[in-house]
Design a protein around this motif. Structure first.
Motif, short mmCIF file in Angstrom:
data_model
loop_
_atom_site.label_atom_id
_atom_site.label_comp_id
_atom_site.label_asym_id
_atom_site.label_seq_id
_atom_site.Cartn_x
_atom_site.Cartn_y
_atom_site.Cartn_z
N VAL A 158 19.05 1.30 44.38
CA VAL A 158 18.52 1.71 45.68
C VAL A 158 17.06 1.29 45.80
CG1 VAL A 158 18.16 3.65 47.22
CG2 VAL A 158 20.08 3.66 45.62
N GLU A 159 16.32 1.52 44.72
CA GLU A 159 14.89 1.19 44.76
C GLU A 159 14.68 -0.31 44.95
OE1 GLU A 159 12.85 2.90 41.38
OE2 GLU A 159 13.75 4.84 41.89
N ASN A 160 15.55 -1.10 44.30
CA ASN A 160 15.42 -2.54 44.47
C ASN A 160 15.55 -2.93 45.94
OD1 ASN A 160 14.91 -3.25 41.93
ND2 ASN A 160 17.03 -3.68 41.36
N ILE A 161 16.55 -2.33 46.59
CA ILE A 161 16.77 -2.68 47.99
C ILE A 161 15.59 -2.18 48.84
CG2 ILE A 161 18.23 -2.22 49.99
CD1 ILE A 161 20.61 -2.29 48.02
N ALA A 162 15.14 -0.95 48.57
CA ALA A 162 14.02 -0.40 49.34
C ALA A 162 12.80 -1.29 49.17
CB ALA A 162 13.74 1.03 48.88
N ASN A 165 3.93 2.26 53.89
CA ASN A 165 4.29 1.05 53.16
C ASN A 165 4.87 1.37 51.79
OD1 ASN A 165 4.62 -1.70 53.03
ND2 ASN A 165 2.63 -2.05 52.10
N ARG A 166 5.72 2.35 51.74
CA ARG A 166 6.32 2.74 50.48
C ARG A 166 7.59 3.51 50.75
NH1 ARG A 166 1.95 5.52 47.77
NH2 ARG A 166 0.70 4.23 49.10
N PHE A 167 8.34 3.85 49.67
CA PHE A 167 9.51 4.67 49.87
C PHE A 167 9.35 5.98 49.12
CE2 PHE A 167 10.45 2.02 46.20
CZ PHE A 167 10.84 2.98 45.27
N SER A 168 10.13 6.96 49.52
CA SER A 168 10.02 8.25 48.89
C SER A 168 11.41 8.86 48.84
CB SER A 168 9.06 9.12 49.69
OG SER A 168 9.13 10.43 49.20
N TYR A 169 11.71 9.54 47.74
CA TYR A 169 12.98 10.23 47.63
C TYR A 169 12.88 11.61 48.23
CZ TYR A 169 15.07 6.92 44.38
OH TYR A 169 15.62 5.83 43.82
N PHE A 170 14.03 12.14 48.64
CA PHE A 170 14.05 13.52 49.06
C PHE A 170 14.49 14.37 47.88
CE2 PHE A 170 16.24 17.27 50.40
CZ PHE A 170 15.34 17.84 51.27
#
Lengths: 981, 404
Positions: A650-654, A710-715
């Motif tokens: 998932v992180e790779n895609i994000a 400009n980043r991703f974050s998990y819930f």
């Protein structure tokens, strides 16, 4: 025979009229866009060039400052003296190794070793006593040995002669087998020269800056050169040439390049016909006086003008299409003129042949129409003359003919009657067949609207047989969907217009309602009275269902052709079910574009739409075919990734998405820049329904935005809990502001030398009715986030002003209060003019207030922030930099704003006695600050030992528990009175 | 038929005329720039050549079609050799004439009076003179040398080439006093000696005390920071006392070519500037020739004049780059600009707003022109506050007027 007729002339004219102006327009537009794009690009290159130059200059200046500071540090003085003693014992002697290690450890906390390549300690006689890299230069004599002609030797002897920091040329340095520049500074104790300190600047740190082509497309390049006589020689590697640094020469006699102009001292930007590769380029250039280097930032013209080239090709295609179209139109107009002319010619020909009764159809009210009318009049006159001649002969013949005709007419009448009778019967038969076999239902009712007959189709559609309905009124099976007004209007139309048509709902015999298209017409008798009503209808129920199906397909977003919210919901539910069956995980990504609104506002909605379309495409490119990309609306997108196994996937895609959205978007002639904040939820951990999953992903996205975009974050559920608490705390803060639960405390700041209290820092305290004392650390960050900081800041300021007013009468010494100013306040809408006015009314000088700002505020380059800070500075407020040393401590910014105080962060002060690194750091800050005329305040001084160290280091002001904790205003007054006695 | 043809012809001609009118650039209003120099009073003789040079630079731009399609219209204000009047004039040029930029000031007093005015209006002043340093403003671009670019290299050179004993003479105001603070430090650090130091009131003609000092000392290098007319009296007194350049070489920091030719002893005077009219090179030859064609073959160009010219060129380059005349914009854009000038490359330092320049040392020939003896092989950094002492310490010394 070929002739140049009207048709051909019109064809030519229309083609010319349509095409020539367009051709001119096309040429004009392309020229205009080319110059526009050239200007935009050169401006853009100018900005990059300026930025690069500042980076390179800063790199060297920072090293210059570092060298200067290092040379002044006591650790360096000690090290030079120790080396002078230990170096003769040999460099492998344990004492030498130990002293060397200790010194390198100490300075590593201060210098930025990434940009140093090596560091040297040199005796006054030129012996290289110590180096960090221990290359061949260690142990040699710079004034007499092999290296006496090196750049290092030159810098060291210049520095020794002028007693100042000196920068050498950038040349090949044999011991490192690399190009290098050196900085040298004298190490002095009073007037005595202990030795020299030198630093070798790493070529890598320079190369890193010139090899960074971000924003410069596929062909952009940065040329860094220095003078070599009249010619230029390369200083950093190129992108398009492998030739070596310091070896590649650019001869002025070959061609004067942009880089030669840069070395001449020019600052400029233009399109250049040829660079060193003979390619046309757009370039911006400038001169770096500190190093004597020229910098050229450039990009190939072919790449820049690619969109224009495309436009040129397109417009040629368009012109061609227009040419064809206008030719066709010209041809048609030509023919419309030619046809009546040909007709005239034809009729005139016939009349010439004797047929005087021919007339021309007068077509159109134009010149040709007039000609035709005149022609007809002429024909009429001719014919009239001929007719008078004929009339007399006809009178004679008439009598004979009348007789014959009377007899004949009686005969004909008889025959006619027989024929009419036959025809009527055939028509009746035909009507009956149509009536019986029609697929449309037909109802015939009498003048009282009672059904007389129905056809088989009626029975087929409604299920009622003819026997069942005859005698009833046609509305007997109404579905009851229509109101009285509907029928009133229907009857009005029937009575007045004799015709009504519309859609109407009736019921079948089996009770099912159905929709039909019904036409009612009337039959009138000879007296004009209505004698029959005839209703003809078709069943359109199926058609209606088909329509609904089409509207159902409005599940796709018009703009991006991505699934819309509804379809996304369906898909998500479907994928959740699938995951359940397969016992697999699925990930939901919630993507929101940062800065989209700015792009939309600045470039317009059309470009905004284009950006969204492009975003959709990029998102699709980032995922697998089986994944769902949807647009929820605005700039919000979602992605469903079914069957993911690890979070890494998932992180790779994000990451891929974030990466792909950072590339500039080509929007018309502009470039748009956005980034993405992504929230990620995983099913089933983060929610078991599609709604919760989406809601949580949204929240995670906000977390990502909050963390700086400009980043991703998990819930995670912990995150959700935190957010609930924050909401509660925000509401409590609002109450606290209204109910006066906040109070300002004051912590005395002492002059280090005299021990007198000269300043106080205003610190906020919250007396919570239930929780008691709440730490500012727990609510100030939140207040910043939700925007309450402005009101809290306002409160802090006005309370401090009030205290200053009171203290003016209560205290015999003038007092200065430091008030913390949050970045949000500076960039926000705080009315600083009102502050100045408040102070003026209170009769208090602005100099009595020091505003503590963070390094971040100082570095913020936005115009608003810079203007506000300058305004506050000009109004006379003192400016202090809070928590200095924890961030990026930029010297040039301190110089620019003319800051008054630096507050050294507690974390350095606390362990000052035990930690030599902290001690070196604080020492360096103080030396540097004093050099810039800035006073230093140390926070968090807790013991007499720490105070002692601070005083030795020359610290100006001290604050901390060693003296006093923050206290209420009245306690502070008492404290100051005691202190002054 | 004939009249229809004539009407069509007239119509066609009208169309062309209308199109011509439509596409013709409207004649743009000229852009006003302020010139702030003393045209009368004691400074007039020094400052008038600068006004000529500015005029020359503006004419050069206008002859090439102006700037962004607009002609330059200089508004010249007379400072009457009075700092307070100069500040008033600056206020008037900015608020009433609405000029886009100011070029001017000679003395430090004048500049210090104008500084708050330009800062208040976020305006922009180009200052062409060498000065004592110790100042920095976002609204002033300093083109002239600071001591690190003029006096410090000169003193080093003098110690290596003329001797290690010095006598300091200057006018009694901020520039000579500050310059000599630095000079004293420097001489001490290099093992030299200052045998005497004296300050004369501005415009003073009484040289008896100075001559008495020099007669006692007999041999030393004289570092001269006298400004204005007193220089004539000083050199006259030297000649009358029979003090020769052999024993007492004089190094003057405030006299340029135009000043040297007026002295009673023209030959063998030492001087330190960034620009000398005698510099080799085609660019300088063209520059001197063009100026003389406009103002007369007898005219001489000195460093402050060249600096005025450079100031206009820098402003022009910044306007072209930003396509704006707004002083606030230019004040930012001018930082980081560099350009080739008749005296070599000049670059503006983004942190301090001062110019990086080449330092040169020369000696006068009998015709008042200068033989160049030494020049720095690179641009020297402008350090308004020389690094070896902190800014705070400099400010304390200046305010108290005493040694640290």
């Amino acid at each position: 025979m070929m002739r140049f007729g009207i048709s051909a002339r019109l064809l030519l004219a229309s083609a010319l009229v349509a095409i020539l102006p367009l051709l001119a327009l096309q040429q004009g537009l392309i020229r205009h866009f080319t110059s526009l794009m050239q200007q935009e690009t050169t401006d853009y290159l100018r900005v990059i060039a300026r930025h690069k130059m500042a980076q390179i200059d800063n790199l060297i200046e920072a090293q210059q400052q570092n060298t200067h500071l290092l040379a002044q540090m006591s650790a360096t003085k000690t090290a030079v003296l120790e080396m002078a003693r230990l170096y003769p014992k040999g460099i492998s002697h344990p004492e030498y190794r130990e002293a060397r290690r200790r010194y390198l450890d100490t300075i590593s906390t201060i210098g930025d070793f990434e940009t140093f390549y090596d560091i040297f300690l040199i005796s006054p006689t030129g012996e290289v006593m110590m180096t960090e890299k221990e290359e061949a230069d260690l142990g040699s004599n710079l004034f007499t040995g092999m290296l006496r002609n090196s750049a290092l030797s030159k810098a060291v002897s210049d520095a020794q002669n002028t007693l100042s920091t000196q920068l050498s040329e950038y040349v090949w340095y044999a011991p490192s087998n690399a190009p290098a520049a050196f900085l040298a500074a004298p190490v002095m104790e009073g007037n005595r020269l202990l030795g020299m300190l030198a630093i070798q600047i790493s070529s890598n740190s320079v190369n890193r800056l010139t090899l960074d082509y971000s924003g410069l497309g596929d062909t952009g390049e940065i040329e860094l050169v220095k003078r070599s006589g009249d010619d230029a020689v390369l200083v950093a590697p190129l992108r398009h040439s492998k030739e070596g640094v310091l070896q590649k020469q650019f001869l002025r006699s070959d061609r004067v390049l942009a880089l030669h102009r840069a070395l001449d001292g020019e600052t400029g930007a233009a399109i250049i016909r040829q660079d060193y590769r003979n390619k046309e380029i757009l370039a911006a250039w400038g001169y770096l006086p500190r190093a004597g280097w020229g910098v050229v930032v450039k990009i190939d013209a072919v790449e820049v003008f690619k969109p224009i080239e495309l436009m040129r090709q397109w417009s040629w295609g368009l012109l061609l299409a227009l040419l064809v179209l206008s030719s066709v139109i010209g041809l048609l107009i030509g023919r419309s003129i030619i046809r009546p002319v040909n007709e005239l010619t034809r009729i005139a020909g016939k009349m010439a042949g004797g047929s005087l009764d021919k007339r021309v159809d007068v077509m159109g009210n134009d010149e040709i129409g007039d000609l035709a009318t005149a022609f007809n009049t002429m024909a009429n006159n001719l014919e009239g003359t001929q007719n008078t001649l004929i009339a007399e002969r006809r009178g004679l013949e008439e009598a004979v003919r009348q007789r014959t005709a009377e007899i004949e007419s009686i005969n004909v009448h008889l025959v006619q009657e027989i024929a009419e009778h036959k025809t009527a019967r055939a028509e009746l038969l035909l009507a009956e067949t149509v009536y019986q076999s029609s697929a449309q239902g037909i109802v015939v009712a009498d003048q009282n609207n009672h059904i007389l007959s129905v056809n088989p189709a009626f029975s087929f559609i409604t299920g009622f047989s003819a026997e069942e309905v005859i005698g009833l009124k046609p509305g007997f099976n109404s579905a009851g969907y229509h109101d009285a007004d509907f029928y009133k209007e229907m009857w009005r139309a029937i009575q007045e217009d004799g015709l009504w048509a519309g859609e109407i709902w009736d019921r079948r015999k089996n009770g099912e309602s159905f929709s039909q298209w019904l036409t009612i017409s009337v039959v009138r008798d000879e007296a004009g009275e209505i004698s029959r009503f005839i209703g003809v209808f078709t069943d359109n129920t199926e058609q209606k269902q088909a329509q609904e199906k089409i509207s159902f397909h409005a599940n796709y977003d018009e703009l991006t052709k991505l699934p819309n919210r509804r379809l996304f919901q369906d898909r998500l539910q479907l994928e959740i079910k699938k995951s359940n069956r397969a016992d697999a995980q699925l990930a939901l990504l919630f993507i929101d574009l940062d800065n989209f609104k700015e792009v939309n506002d600045s470039l317009g909605h059309e470009q905004g739409d284009q950006l969204l379309r492009e975003t959709a495409q990029r998102l699709r490119d980032c995922v697998r075919e089986t994944d769902t990309v949807a647009r929820l609306g605005g700039d919000e997108f979602t992605i469903i990734l079914p069957g993911v196994k690890t979070s890494g996937e998932v992180e790779n895609i994000a990451q891929k998405i974030i990466q792909s959205l950072t590339f500039p978007f080509t929007l018309g002639e502009h470039f748009g820049y956005v980034s993405a904040s992504i929230g990620i939820t995983i099913y089933p951990q983060d929610g078991d329904s599609s709604m919760t999953l989406l809601k949580n992903a949204d929240q995670a996205m906000y977390e990502a935005k909050h963390l700086g975009k400009n980043r991703f974050s998990y819930f995670t559920s912990a995150m959700q809990q935190a957010s609930v608490q924050r909401l509660q705390l925000t509401n409590e803060m609002r109450e606290a502001l209204q109910n006066g639960q906040f109070e300002m405390y004051f912590q005395p700041i002492h002059d280090a030398a005299s021990g007198k209290v000269t300043k106080a820092e205003a610190l906020i305290r919250w007396h919570h009715p239930e929780r008691g004392f709440v730490s500012p650390a727990a609510f100030i960050p939140l207040a910043e986030e939700v925007g309450l900081i402005s009101e809290i800041g306002e409160f802090a300021f006005t309370s401090s002003v009030r205290r200053l007013q009171e203290w003016a009468t209560q205290l015999s010494v003038p007092m200065n209060i430091s008030v913390n100013l949050s970045p949000r306040q500076i960039s926000g809408k705080t009315d600083f003019e009102a502050w100045i006015e408040t102070l003026r009314k209170a009769g208090i000088s602005t100099e009595s207030i020091t505003l503590e700002i963070t390094e971040g505020s100082l570095l913020d380059e936005s115009l608003e922030v810079q203007r506000n800070l300058r305004r506050l500075r000009d109004a006379g407020f003192g400016i202090a930099i809070d928590d200095f040393g924890t961030g990026y401590s930029s010297l040039s910014y301190l110089k620019k704003l003319d800051v008054d105080f630096l507050k050294v962060d507690q974390s350095f002060v606390r362990d000052l006695v035990t930690d030599t690194n902290d001690r070196a750091m604080v020492e360096a800050i103080i030396v540097m600050a004093h050099k810039l005329g800035i006073k230093v305040i140390a926070e968090g001084c807790e013991t007499a030992e720490v105070l002692e160290v601070l005083m030795q280091a020359g610290c100006d002001l001290v604050q901390g528990y060693y003296y006093a904790k923050p206290m209420p205003a009245h306690d502070f007054v008492r404290y100051v009175k005691n202190n002054t006695i | 038929m004939k009249s229809a043809k004539i009407i069509a012809l007239i119509f066609f001609a009208l169309c062309i005329a209308a199109a011509g009118l439509y596409f013709q650039q409207p004649t743009a209003k000229p852009i006003k720039v302020g010139v702030l120099h003393s045209l009368t009073g004691t400074m007039a003789s020094s400052e008038l050549p600068l006004v000529d040079m500015l005029q020359f630079a503006f004419e050069e731009i206008n002859a090439a079609g102006g700037l962004l399609g607009r002609k330059i219209q200089p508004i010249v204000a007379d400072c009457q050799s009075d700092a307070a009047i100069c500040a008033q004039q600056a206020e008037r040029l900015i608020t009433q004439e609405q000029v886009s930029v100011l070029f001017g000031c000679w003395t430090s007093a004048c500049r210090k009076a104008v500084k708050p005015v330009v800062e208040k209006h976020h305006h922009l002043l180009f200052y062409p003179l060498q000065y004592e340093g110790m100042e920095q403003s976002h609204n002033i671009v300093y083109i002239g040398a600071t001591p690190t670019q003029q006096i410090i290299p000169a003193v080093y050179w003098a110690m290596e080439n003329l001797g290690k004993d010095f006598y300091l003479i200057g006018s009694d105001y901020v520039f000579p006093r500050t310059a000599n603070l630095i000079t004293n430090d420097l001489i001490a650090s290099q093992g030299g000696k200052v045998l005497g130091e004296r300050y004369l009131p501005l415009g003073s003609a009484d040289m008896s005390a100075v001559i008495a000092d020099l007669k006692k000392i007999k041999k030393a290098v004289v570092l001269n920071t006298i400004n204005g007319d007193s220089n004539l009296h000083f050199f006259k007194a030297l000649r009358e006392a029979g003090i020769s350049a052999q024993d007492m070489p004089v190094f003057s920091f405030s006299i340029a070519e135009a000043g040297f030719v007026q002295l009673p002893v023209v030959e063998n005077q030492y001087s330190s500037w960034s620009y000398f009219q005698s510099l080799p090179g085609e660019a300088n030859a063209r520059f001197v020739k063009a100026f003389r064609q406009r103002f007369g073959a007898e005219r001489v160009i000195g460093d402050p004049m060249e600096s005025s010219y450079v100031a206009v060129k820098l402003w022009q380059q910044s306007v072209l780059e930003s396509r704006s005349f707004a002083p606030e914009v230019i004040a930012s854009v001018v930082l980081n600009q560099s350009l080739p000038t008749p005296g070599g490359i000049v670059a503006i330092d983004s942190a301090s707003g001062h110019a990086w320049r080449v330092a040169r040392i020369g000696r006068t020939r009998s015709d008042g022109q200068i033989d160049i003896l030494w020049e720095s092989n690179q641009l020297l950094a402008p350090n308004p506050f020389p690094l070896y002492r902190t800014r705070e310490s400099w400010e304390r010394m200046l305010n108290n007027g005493r040694r640290p």
